[in-house]
Design an enzyme around this catalytic site. Structure first.
Site, PDB file in Angstrom:
ATOM      1  N   ASP A  23      48.712  33.670  46.033  1.00  8.80           N
ATOM      2  CA  ASP A  23      47.749  32.796  45.326  1.00  8.80           C
ATOM      3  C   ASP A  23      46.865  31.835  46.618  1.00  8.80           C
ATOM      4  O   ASP A  23      46.546  32.309  48.001  1.00  8.80           O
ATOM      5  CB  ASP A  23      48.549  31.913  44.415  1.00  8.80           C
ATOM      6  CG  ASP A  23      48.070  32.000  43.572  1.00  8.80           C
ATOM      7  OD1 ASP A  23      47.044  31.159  43.680  1.00  8.80           O
ATOM      8  OD2 ASP A  23      47.889  32.486  42.387  1.00  8.80           O
ATOM      9  N   HIS A  38      45.587  26.396  43.160  1.00  2.00           N
ATOM     10  CA  HIS A  38      45.459  27.318  41.899  1.00  2.00           C
ATOM     11  C   HIS A  38      47.187  27.959  41.484  1.00  2.00           C
ATOM     12  O   HIS A  38      48.178  27.554  41.372  1.00  2.00           O
ATOM     13  CB  HIS A  38      45.065  28.151  42.031  1.00  2.00           C
ATOM     14  CG  HIS A  38      44.907  29.294  41.216  1.00  2.00           C
ATOM     15  ND1 HIS A  38      45.734  30.680  40.782  1.00  2.00           N
ATOM     16  CD2 HIS A  38      44.182  29.903  40.316  1.00  2.00           C
ATOM     17  CE1 HIS A  38      45.817  31.339  40.231  1.00  2.00           C
ATOM     18  NE2 HIS A  38      44.704  30.683  38.841  1.00  2.00           N
ATOM     19  N   SER A  86      45.690  34.337  34.936  1.00  2.94           N
ATOM     20  CA  SER A  86      46.526  33.601  35.508  1.00  2.94           C
ATOM     21  C   SER A  86      47.648  32.607  35.742  1.00  2.94           C
ATOM     22  O   SER A  86      48.904  32.673  36.503  1.00  2.94           O
ATOM     23  CB  SER A  86      45.258  32.809  36.449  1.00  2.94           C
ATOM     24  OG  SER A  86      44.709  33.164  37.612  1.00  2.94           O
TER      25      SER A  86
END
Length: 455
Positions: free
Chosen positions: A92, A123, A334
């Site tokens: 990621d 994130h 996600s």
């Protein structure tokens, strides 16, 4: 990365030039010859940071369990397993060290010169928290598999760019740095570092007419699943980033049509359906999320809206992230994907004899199926962690010990039934007979009187 207002899936650029064959609306076939080499992680280009790092505010923390964790009820599985012995790689934007991620290992950096533990975008830390955040006293939030070990590999960032390219170079810099090339390298490295489950909350989108040159990534997912027996869980993608979209349901006029024939937008690595577990998103009430990109490759779904996770900039939690118009709720496929990755880790910990493909099939088979059995928005349905871990195994999935023939054991003959005890009955009968006899003697011994007045 998706615009900060929604922050759903890190969108990585697909290379315009590279190895492989342009994609068509058909399941892709990996070419093992394109597998990238292993080795130390490093960005293939000279990069630089061009945007300041994200800095979300802390969310209130307390004993109340967040909605998503209540819906999936991971805690009901924890008496059986919390994922110990499993290693989950998070490919990621990096994972920032956090007090509630004590088993975090640096896996490398394909964006800059770090080791994967810098998360400028925020994130990757959110994703990692949903998988493995440890429970703490007074907090209702925890990851789905809190005893797993984590490997963090940074392979993309919306804050960095290739120094040799200008800001308007959409082929490479439209969404920052990171593409299917670096993702292929990162997946190979995660597998070689010993991951048993890999989470990829990133997607590259192209229309069918443009094609996807992602041959090395296809080879990497095939290597992970079939060669090294790793479960690869990936996000389906979001319709705002993959703008052309795909049909969300079958054509009622042709119910038996091949869904690949109606594909408009390809999503990688999600479309490698034979090798990855692709996750769409639903709302807390179970309805498909409008932003979740449909496709024939969607396998299961999980809640993707209204989430809480770890704050990459503090020791606390976060439920909103900075956006152009102010703080925005966390949502996207996600964040549905790591919930399924946690489920896969729990299944692998409880049933270590199952192969990667068997784990994926088990998660699909125990999901809450839609009425039609499968659809391109939620696949086989919303994942059920408790059922995935506890459902009875089919004969083909027995533990090795259960397959061993057992020698018949002779059973002991049943003990003879004891004779009934008739003594109380005999005594009662004898006593009754005696009483009757005595009564008869008494009656016979009484003299009979003759009637008077008769001669």
């Amino acid at each position: 990365m998706r615009p900060p207002a929604q922050a759903a899936v890190v969108v990585i650029a697909a290379l315009i030039a590279g190895a492989g064959t342009p994609a068509a609306a058909a399941p892709p076939v990996p070419d093992p010859a394109l597998l990238p080499p292993g080795g130390v992680a490093a960005p293939p280009d000279t990069t630089e940071q061009r945007i300041v790092c994200s800095a979300p505010n802390d969310a209130p923390d307390g004993p109340q369990i967040p909605a998503v964790q209540r819906i999936l009820d991971f805690a009901s599985v924890w008496p059986l397993t919390r994922g110990a012995g499993q290693t989950v790689a998070v490919i990621d934007t990096g994972v920032h060290p956090h007090p509630r991620l004590p088993a975090l290992k640096a896996g490398g950096d394909y964006v800059s010169t770090g080791d994967g533990t810098e998360d400028c975008d925020g994130h990757g830390t959110l994703v990692a928290g949903l998988i493995a955040a440890r429970p703490v006293a007074g907090s209702g939030f925890a990851g789905g598999a809190p005893d797993v070990e984590l490997i963090t590999i940074r392979q993309s960032s919306g804050r960095y760019s290739d120094r040799a390219h200008t800001e308007d170079d959409a082929a490479r810099n439209g969404t920052g740095y990171g593409d299917v090339r670096t993702l292929a390298f990162a997946l190979r490295r995660a597998v070689d570092l010993g991951a048993t489950v890999v989470n990829i909350s990133e997607v590259a989108c192209r229309t069918v007419s443009e094609g996807l040159f992602d041959g090395p990534l296809g080879a990497a997912v095939q290597y992970a699943t079939d060669v090294e027996d790793v479960v690869v869980v990936v996000a389906a993608g979001n319709s705002d980033a993959c703008r052309a979209g795909n049909p969300g349901s079958s054509d009622p006029a042709a119910p038996g049509a091949d869904p690949w024939d109606s594909v408009i937008t390809l999503a990688s690595p999600a479309w490698y359906d034979d090798y990855v577990l692709t996750v769409g998103a639903v709302e807390p009430d179970g309805t498909p999320s409008e932003y979740s990109l449909p496709g024939p490759w969607v396998d299961v779904a999980a809640p993707g809206s209204g989430l809480v996770s770890l704050n990459p900039g503090s020791a606390g939690l976060v439920d909103h992230i900075p956006g152009p118009t102010g703080p925005q709720p966390i949502s996207g496929t996600s964040f549905a994907a790591p919930l399924v990755a946690a489920t896969a880790a729990l299944v692998r910990a409880r049933h270590p004899h199952l192969t990667a493909r068997e784990v994926m099939a088990r998660i699909e088979a125990t999901a809450h199926s839609p009425a039609e059995g499968w659809n391109p928005r939620v696949g086989h349905g919303v994942v059920d962690p408790h059922a995935a871990v506890t459902a009875p195994l089919s004969p083909g999935h027995l533990r090795p010990d259960d397959r061993t023939p057992v020698e018949p054991r002779p059973l002991a003959a049943p003990a003879p039934t004891p004779s009934p005890d008739d003594r109380p009955r005999d005594i009662a009968l004898i006593a009754a007979a005696v009483c009757i006899a005595l009564a008869a003697v008494v009656l016979l011994s009484v003299p009979r009187r003759r009637p008077e007045g008769r001669s």
